[in-house]
Design a protein around this motif. Sequence first.
Motif, short mmCIF file in Angstrom:
data_model
loop_
_atom_site.label_atom_id
_atom_site.label_comp_id
_atom_site.label_asym_id
_atom_site.label_seq_id
_atom_site.Cartn_x
_atom_site.Cartn_y
_atom_site.Cartn_z
N UNK A 161 83.85 34.87 14.57
CA UNK A 161 84.94 34.34 13.75
C UNK A 161 85.41 32.98 14.26
N UNK A 162 85.47 32.80 15.59
CA UNK A 162 86.12 31.62 16.16
C UNK A 162 85.54 30.29 15.68
N UNK A 163 84.22 30.08 15.72
CA UNK A 163 83.71 28.78 15.23
C UNK A 163 83.89 28.59 13.74
N UNK A 164 83.85 29.68 12.98
CA UNK A 164 84.07 29.58 11.53
C UNK A 164 85.51 29.16 11.26
N UNK A 165 86.45 29.81 11.91
CA UNK A 165 87.85 29.48 11.70
C UNK A 165 88.16 28.07 12.18
N UNK A 166 87.54 27.65 13.29
CA UNK A 166 87.76 26.29 13.78
C UNK A 166 87.31 25.25 12.76
N UNK A 167 86.17 25.49 12.12
CA UNK A 167 85.69 24.56 11.11
C UNK A 167 86.63 24.53 9.90
#
Length: 280
Positions: free
Chosen positions: A249-255
């Motif tokens: 989830x973390x890289x998706x949410x960061x983008x």
Amino acid sequence: MGWHGHLHLHYTRTGARTSALDRHHGPLRVLQRLYPEGEAICHHVLVHPPGGVVGGDVLSLQAELDAGSHAVITTPGATRFYRSDGLLAEQTVQASLAAGARLEWLPMETIAYRGCQVHNSLHFDLAPGAQMLGWDVLALGLPAAGAAFDAGRYRQHITLPGVWQERGLFDGSDGLLLHSPLGLAGHTVSASLWLAEGIGPGQTLDRARTEALVDAARALIDGSDLATTAGVSAPHPSLLVLRALGHRVEPVMALLQAVRGAWRQLHWGLAAHPPRVWRT
């Protein structure tokens, strides 16, 4: 019978201030109104005290935004749909935006646990001149904990009438969808971010502005960990959509947060100003 929760939000603009009234029934409500950007933009944190949704639960949110109002709605954490014994869990969001209103629908991710049975429906009516930024992030199972999404069904509808209608079904037994290169290719996180504007007869978005928004998103995608699994397009003259797949989830949410901030600046002339609850 499950928990039944209903929340109605009504945003109005009086002078320079966006005010909000809320009525709730059952375990669904918002925290106090927050104005970290000044009186024109009302931030609300949507909370569901039970902490998770199970078969038989029904959650319903209705939001009305009057002309000139601007609301930012988010959540303090993930929405969790737990394993069901056969009953359906339902969540429905319906928002109506008057001319000149702005809505930012920015909940944290949804986690679909193994064995869940879910119907999630998002419906946004935009009058000509209304605008919104929204996203939806779905995480299938808990693969890091050895709990893959190999059983259960998650059905999703996203509708902007006359502009965008999406229907999706994630079935834990559908190996072709979950693992095929033409499907999720083994990714367990799927996300959409959209920027939409209500368009009246004969109206279109400015092409130069659309190209600038697309270029900004593509630059952020190229510089992210999702350069090969994310993309942005303009499928309708009043709509931009970014899609992303990830293993976490973390890289998706960061983008998504980065693109939301860039679009906010370019299209509305507003700083990114991420809600404080995202940092807790």
